[in-house]
Design an enzyme around this catalytic site. Sequence first.
Site, mmCIF file in Angstrom:
data_model
loop_
_atom_site.group_PDB
_atom_site.id
_atom_site.type_symbol
_atom_site.label_atom_id
_atom_site.label_comp_id
_atom_site.label_asym_id
_atom_site.label_seq_id
_atom_site.Cartn_x
_atom_site.Cartn_y
_atom_site.Cartn_z
ATOM 1 N N LYS A 76 -3.902 1.936 8.028
ATOM 2 C CA LYS A 76 -4.803 1.802 6.881
ATOM 3 C C LYS A 76 -6.177 2.316 7.273
ATOM 4 C CE LYS A 76 -6.059 -1.983 3.669
ATOM 5 N NZ LYS A 76 -5.798 -3.427 3.402
ATOM 6 N N SER A 152 -4.004 -4.389 -0.916
ATOM 7 C CA SER A 152 -4.776 -3.169 -0.757
ATOM 8 C C SER A 152 -4.205 -2.204 0.273
ATOM 9 C CB SER A 152 -6.217 -3.529 -0.358
ATOM 10 O OG SER A 152 -6.245 -4.197 0.906
ATOM 11 N N SER A 176 -2.751 -8.530 0.931
ATOM 12 C CA SER A 176 -2.749 -7.070 1.002
ATOM 13 C C SER A 176 -1.697 -6.470 1.914
ATOM 14 C CB SER A 176 -4.137 -6.560 1.419
ATOM 15 O OG SER A 176 -5.061 -6.799 0.378
#
Length: 462
Positions: A76, A152, A176
């Site tokens: 990420k 996310s 997330s």
Amino acid sequence: MSGPAQDIARQIREGARSATAVLDATLARVRERDPRYNCFTALTESRARQEAAAIDARRARGEPLPPLAGVPYAVKNLFDIADEVTLAGGRVNASNPPAPRDATLVERMRQAGAVLIGALNMDEHAYGFTTENSNYGACRNPHDTSRIAGGSSGGSAAAVAGGLVPLTLGSDTNGSIRVPSSLCGVFGLKPTFGRLPRAGSFPFVGSLDHLGPFAASAGDLAVAYDALQGPDASDAACAQRPSEPALPALAQGAHGLRVAVLGGYFSDWAGPQARRAVEIAAQALGASAVVELPDTARARAAAFVITAAEGGALHRRKLVTHYDYYEPLSRDRLVAGSLVPAAWVQQAQRIRHRAYRQALALFEQYDVLIAPATPVPATPIGANWLTLAGQQLPARASMGILTQPISCIGLPVCTAPIWPENGQDGHLPLGVQLIGAPWREADCLRAAQALQLAGAAHVRPL
């Protein structure tokens, strides 16, 4: 049961493939498929080639290879990657200087022999559950590219689901890791708060942030998790916690695990596919009871307050000077959060502690609690509303309705991919949360492995 990452490492150890050949195939696959999914925001090809060549050189010298030797992975884009700008999904960060060094977990993956190939799409500053990023485009669900990947850490889950890489790293503040794992149909692990160090990652809510891996099998998830463990003095939350390897525990399966289903709130706010996913998992694991956490709704409210206050405080100065650089989906919430009264935060922390004590009482009788990870399967990109329990709710915030109460109290959770195959969304997965007592990640992973062996949970290749 091994997985793609373990298979790659074994092939490289045995000389059936070279790390460089694996990397070439991975990069070709990313370039072919990622334009449909929009998982990657950057490729680190030069670095990856150096890391793959180093693994091949070690094998040529006859040296023993580490557990993830030559396995491609991605992170990420809130993880620091040396010499790359850490975007955290935000245009406001694009002019920042490159990171001087790797995040702690990126360095540990390198020590384990894994090969970093790039950075992945996410909701701006991790404030969202859909990865509909206004700056870098929406990440699309590989099982239906008209749908969200969740967030996310959407790029992290979609990259595994789409077969781009076998392992990724993400973060989980309110869900997330678990939300995109559920919607994309992959395995994901949110460890106990304080288990894995966060040094070198862009923060969102310091008292709620967790980091963890995604994988295409429970075994791969355990191998990655074990490689990431260990105390780190630079993160006070995990400065003293020793490693507790989980991979050896997988051989025990679910034998001896006391399993229950979380009902009440977790059933009330679950759609039919979510309830069916829990039924499948409960049957496979032999769940013996349905139990409740009394303060679940209050814990979710507490998570909202803490998130708003800490997130708003973190971004307050830049919001004053660079408001137009922040994306519309999050900037007003950050501004509002910066104005939350301290008394609200104190009350939220009290509720959080009470909910934690209630969970500990349940774990005196049970080892693993089952709950749905998302209330519904992936919604269409751009959807603003969903219907749940006879109510119309905001789609983006409501994807975390079942995960927020658990991360608020810091429990370890493994998300396992289930395929309910009912209703108009029958082609889509919906995961279950396998929730363990604090520091008992091994129990969560054992349950996930048992579901996989029973055929109740699996990743569908594309």
